[in-house]
Design an enzyme around this catalytic site. Sequence first.
Site, short mmCIF file in Angstrom:
data_model
loop_
_atom_site.label_atom_id
_atom_site.label_comp_id
_atom_site.label_asym_id
_atom_site.label_seq_id
_atom_site.Cartn_x
_atom_site.Cartn_y
_atom_site.Cartn_z
CE LYS A 1 -6.05 38.77 -2.97
NZ LYS A 1 -5.07 37.92 -2.54
NE ARG B 1 -10.92 35.08 -3.80
CZ ARG B 1 -9.95 35.31 -2.45
NH1 ARG B 1 -9.11 34.29 -2.10
NH2 ARG B 1 -10.00 36.46 -2.29
NE ARG C 1 -2.89 37.93 6.63
CZ ARG C 1 -3.32 37.48 5.41
NH1 ARG C 1 -3.44 38.45 4.54
NH2 ARG C 1 -3.82 36.30 5.01
NE ARG D 1 -7.09 36.51 6.68
CZ ARG D 1 -7.19 36.79 5.40
NH1 ARG D 1 -6.95 38.06 5.06
NH2 ARG D 1 -7.19 35.82 4.57
NE ARG E 1 -6.12 31.97 2.73
CZ ARG E 1 -5.54 32.51 3.67
NH1 ARG E 1 -4.94 31.94 4.70
NH2 ARG E 1 -5.09 33.73 3.31
P1 AP5 Z 1 -2.16 41.56 2.34
O1 AP5 Z 1 -2.31 42.70 1.89
O2 AP5 Z 1 -3.10 41.08 3.56
O3 AP5 Z 1 -2.45 40.30 1.22
P2 AP5 Z 1 -3.49 39.58 0.40
O4 AP5 Z 1 -3.16 39.56 -1.06
O5 AP5 Z 1 -4.80 40.51 0.58
O6 AP5 Z 1 -3.92 38.25 1.01
P3 AP5 Z 1 -5.11 37.52 1.63
O7 AP5 Z 1 -4.39 36.41 2.50
O8 AP5 Z 1 -5.91 38.50 2.33
O9 AP5 Z 1 -5.68 36.87 0.44
P4 AP5 Z 1 -6.79 35.70 0.73
O10 AP5 Z 1 -7.31 35.83 -0.74
O11 AP5 Z 1 -6.19 34.40 1.15
O12 AP5 Z 1 -7.87 36.41 1.46
P5 AP5 Z 1 -9.10 36.87 1.52
O13 AP5 Z 1 -9.34 37.71 2.77
O14 AP5 Z 1 -9.30 37.74 0.16
O15 AP5 Z 1 -0.42 41.11 2.78
C1 AP5 Z 1 -0.22 39.67 3.39
C2 AP5 Z 1 1.02 40.25 4.44
O16 AP5 Z 1 2.15 40.72 3.50
C3 AP5 Z 1 0.57 41.13 5.45
O17 AP5 Z 1 1.26 41.03 6.80
C4 AP5 Z 1 1.11 42.73 4.84
O18 AP5 Z 1 1.42 43.61 5.74
C5 AP5 Z 1 2.41 41.99 4.15
N1 AP5 Z 1 2.66 42.59 2.96
C6 AP5 Z 1 1.98 43.23 2.06
N2 AP5 Z 1 2.63 43.70 0.94
C7 AP5 Z 1 3.85 43.77 1.55
C8 AP5 Z 1 5.28 44.14 0.50
N3 AP5 Z 1 5.34 44.77 -0.48
N4 AP5 Z 1 6.21 43.69 1.25
C9 AP5 Z 1 6.32 43.22 2.43
N5 AP5 Z 1 5.21 42.54 3.01
C10 AP5 Z 1 4.03 42.87 2.71
O19 AP5 Z 1 -10.19 35.91 1.48
C11 AP5 Z 1 -10.56 35.15 2.69
C12 AP5 Z 1 -11.39 33.79 2.44
O20 AP5 Z 1 -12.53 34.36 2.13
C13 AP5 Z 1 -11.00 32.86 1.07
O21 AP5 Z 1 -10.04 32.17 1.39
C14 AP5 Z 1 -12.34 32.44 0.82
O22 AP5 Z 1 -12.53 31.40 1.85
C15 AP5 Z 1 -13.16 33.62 1.20
N6 AP5 Z 1 -13.52 34.48 -0.19
C16 AP5 Z 1 -12.96 35.73 -0.38
N7 AP5 Z 1 -13.26 36.16 -1.49
C17 AP5 Z 1 -13.71 35.12 -2.18
C18 AP5 Z 1 -14.42 34.86 -3.41
N8 AP5 Z 1 -14.14 35.63 -4.40
N9 AP5 Z 1 -14.86 33.39 -3.84
C19 AP5 Z 1 -14.88 32.54 -3.20
N10 AP5 Z 1 -14.53 32.79 -1.69
C20 AP5 Z 1 -13.75 33.91 -1.38
MG MG Z 2 -6.52 40.32 1.60
#
Ligand code: AP5
Ligand code: MG
Length: 226
Positions: free
Chosen positions: A17, A93, A130, A162, A173
């Site tokens: 994402k 979410r 990552r 992270r 998660r």
């Molecule tokens: P990356 O692009 O970082 O993946 P992502 O989908 O953004 O995954 P996240 O782990 O960031 O999602 P998340 O939902 O857990 O975290 P968030 O920060 O939103 O890619 C991942 C890896 O793969 C990287 O190393 C990248 O280089 C690699 N990659 C990408 N594409 C690739 C490809 N095509 N091929 C190979 N490699 C690839 O949320 C964190 C926390 O915040 C949550 O757990 C929660 O506690 C809180 N939070 C955030 N939003 C909310 C909400 N709406 N409601 C409640 N709590 C929330």
């Molecule tokens: Mg992310």
Amino acid sequence: MSSGVRLLVLGKQGAGKGTQAVRMAAHYGVPHISTGDIFRQAAADRTSFGLKAKEYMKRGELVPDDVVIGVVAERLAKEDVVDDGFILDGFPRTKVQAEALQQLLGPNGLDAAVDIDVPTEVVIDRISGRLVCRTCGTTYHVSKPPKVDRLCDKDGGDVVQREDDTPDAVKRRLDLYEQDTRPLLEYYDGLGLLITVDGDGDPDDVFGRILDAVEEARQSRLSAPR
Ligand code: AP5
Ligand code: MG
């Protein structure tokens, strides 16, 4: 309401994402709004809100709906978003968040919900390897690290793992994704807004698929009677 794009990106943790939302925002010239990045920045700034959010994030739990909705509502009201549009990454979410977003944007307030679809075994490998730049958020993988050890290619910032990329937090998660977030696919499908894109493969190819699918959806919406 703006004339630019208004998109949100759905997908499992590690689906890409953030990786794709950064590119989409640059392509369309609209702000990238990542709730995870907002919480991590607030935690790094040690605000009381940020420190509370950090506790949820470390355990892999969701931050409570009312807190997240308040943060997003504030951000969506800013001039750049109102004028240009947005790419929402990681929000909504839960069903409660999705309904709140519909209320905030009103009917026709969203162009599409893009689901980046990646098998669970692939996302586990991506997340466990990552690395992220602490200042600009650029992501790397241990198999493709920055050119200089632990320093970001783009801005020279520290590249770190992270805090919530631990095996226990990742499992939690992904369980919460199945329980709370997967039902949103049906929700957006029911609104005629869901686009599903294969997120496996080279990030440039995934990006191309997203742009093609978004353009197709925008064209068909433009030509459909409202
Ligand atoms: P990356 O692009 O970082 O993946 P992502 O989908 O953004 O995954 P996240 O782990 O960031 O999602 P998340 O939902 O857990 O975290 P968030 O920060 O939103 O890619 C991942 C890896 O793969 C990287 O190393 C990248 O280089 C690699 N990659 C990408 N594409 C690739 C490809 N095509 N091929 C190979 N490699 C690839 O949320 C964190 C926390 O915040 C949550 O757990 C929660 O506690 C809180 N939070 C955030 N939003 C909310 C909400 N709406 N409601 C409640 N709590 C929330
Ligand atoms: Mg992310």
